[in-house]
Design an enzyme around this catalytic site. Structure first.
Site, mmCIF file in Angstrom:
data_model
loop_
_atom_site.group_PDB
_atom_site.id
_atom_site.type_symbol
_atom_site.label_atom_id
_atom_site.label_comp_id
_atom_site.label_asym_id
_atom_site.label_seq_id
_atom_site.Cartn_x
_atom_site.Cartn_y
_atom_site.Cartn_z
ATOM 1 N N TYR A 53 0.834 -1.194 0.000
ATOM 2 C CA TYR A 53 0.000 0.000 0.000
ATOM 3 C C TYR A 53 0.877 1.256 0.000
ATOM 4 C CZ TYR A 53 -3.099 -3.695 1.592
ATOM 5 O OH TYR A 53 -3.777 -4.886 1.708
ATOM 6 N N HIS A 104 0.761 -12.114 1.734
ATOM 7 C CA HIS A 104 -0.094 -11.241 0.937
ATOM 8 C C HIS A 104 -0.404 -11.849 -0.434
ATOM 9 C CE1 HIS A 104 -0.886 -6.667 0.063
ATOM 10 N NE2 HIS A 104 -1.934 -7.429 -0.200
#
Length: 364
Positions: free
Chosen positions: A95, A162
């Site tokens: 992010y 992830h």
């Protein structure tokens, strides 16, 4: 019976001055707004034992993927959220290539460490395809170390792999990434291990095959107004005492009055119908994202709902729907947009779209 070091920590906190029976272990007298914490619902995150607020903070909107925002207000939003009883924060290097972690680290400075749980991720990194994914043990070890530096913390409560569907083979996750995360837990840099991904079937397969203790899964955009794929996997997760984190109830911007970012992988048909739903909501002075969150909150089997919040207004809206639901006008509009538009979405997901695009790019 032998307790882990983290179970001793939990017992210790319940004996601290200021701990109140019936409140989560994260409650800190003199810091939290007591009435807000009392109003928040908390559930156990599977075998981790963590008592997690029904609404949690997603750090995905604090990077580069969801447009510009005011960093100072974002920091204040996180601080206010924790004071109001939201006690779980999720972030990751992906992010904004560390931006989200850095901002959250600034927000957490000065807040009692007992007051929150935080999760970050390893495995997904840069924007360019060549350096986007790396699931090796070495990279996972380095990544967690750097994440802790950005967060200005000694440990995270949950460390996650992830988007495991992007690995060349699930074998790499099973034999390299997860064992390394297990070592990091043993060394005290994390407490529990989780996995994330878009195809829920891949999360299930990973749990079935792994010898490493997985405490939770993060599933995103799979329990929404247009897609309930998560539902059929809930019995499996419950059977294995896996905590369920449901992220992106607004479907990564798709189910908002503003609309999704340009990169959104949904079909044009889905985007068109959701845009019509958003326009209908605007005509009735209703926010589609609020309706989307309320819909997802109705599941009693999901531990927490992870929502990105860039500003105080978004925090207020999300807290309001968690604590008070939606009014009769909003329910009427919700029924209307579902019947007229959202029920007509034929392709409800984008499974395989992004991995195919990624592997095609890697072959060039």
């Amino acid at each position: 019976m032998h307790r882990s070091r983290w179970e001793f920590v939990s017992v210790y906190y319940t004996r601290m001055p200021g701990y109140r029976k019936g409140l989560p272990p994260t409650y800190v007298e003199g810091f939290h707004d007591l009435e807000s914490v009392k109003s928040m619902e908390y559930k156990t995150l599977g075998k981790t034992g963590l008592q997690i607020s029904k609404l949690s903070i997603g750090g995905g909107t604090l990077g580069c993927h969801y447009g510009s925002f005011d960093e100072e207000e974002a920091i204040q939003t996180i601080r206010n959220a924790i004071k109001k009883g939201i006690n779980y924060i999720d972030t990751g290097y992906w992010y904004g290539q560390g931006k989200s972690e850095t901002i959250i680290g600034k927000a957490l400075k000065g807040i009692p460490r007992q007051a929150y749980y935080i999760a970050t991720k390893v495995g997904r990194y840069e924007l360019d395809y060549e350096h986007m994914f790396d699931f090796t043990a070495e990279r996972a070890r380095k990544s967690l170390k750097e994440s802790l530096e950005r967060l200005q913390l000694d440990y995270v409560d949950v460390i996650q792999v992830h988007d495991i569907e992007f690995a060349p083979s699930l074998d790499i996750i099973i034999t390299q990434t997860l064992p390394e995360l297990s070592r990091q837990v043993a060394e005290g840099r994390a407490k529990y291990i989780g996995i994330t991904g878009y195809p829920v079937s891949v999360l299930k397969e990973c749990i079935e095959r792994s010898n490493v203790k997985i405490g939770c899964v993060l599933s995103y955009a799979r329990y929404t107004l247009i897609d309930d794929a998560l539902t059929k996997f809930i019995p499996f997760f419950k059977e294995h005492n896996i905590g369920i984190i449901n992220a992106a109830a607004p479907c990564m911007g798709l189910l908002t009055s503003r609309g999704p970012p340009d990169w959104h992988p949904a079909t044009n048909e889905a985007k068109t119908q959701c845009k019509k739903a958003g326009e209908c909501c605007k005509e009735n002075n209703v926010e589609l994202a609020k309706l989307a969150l309320w819909h997802s909150l109705q599941s009693s089997d999901i531990t927490t709902h992870l929502v990105g919040m860039q500003n105080l207004r978004e925090l207020d809206i999300n807290m309001d729907v968690v604590l008070h639901g939606i009014n009769e006008t909003e329910k009427r509009v919700l029924d209307e947009v579902v019947k007229k538009y959202l029920s007509k979405v034929s392709t409800k997901d984008w499974e395989g779209v992004e991995p195919t695009r990624y592997w095609n790019a890697m072959k060039k």
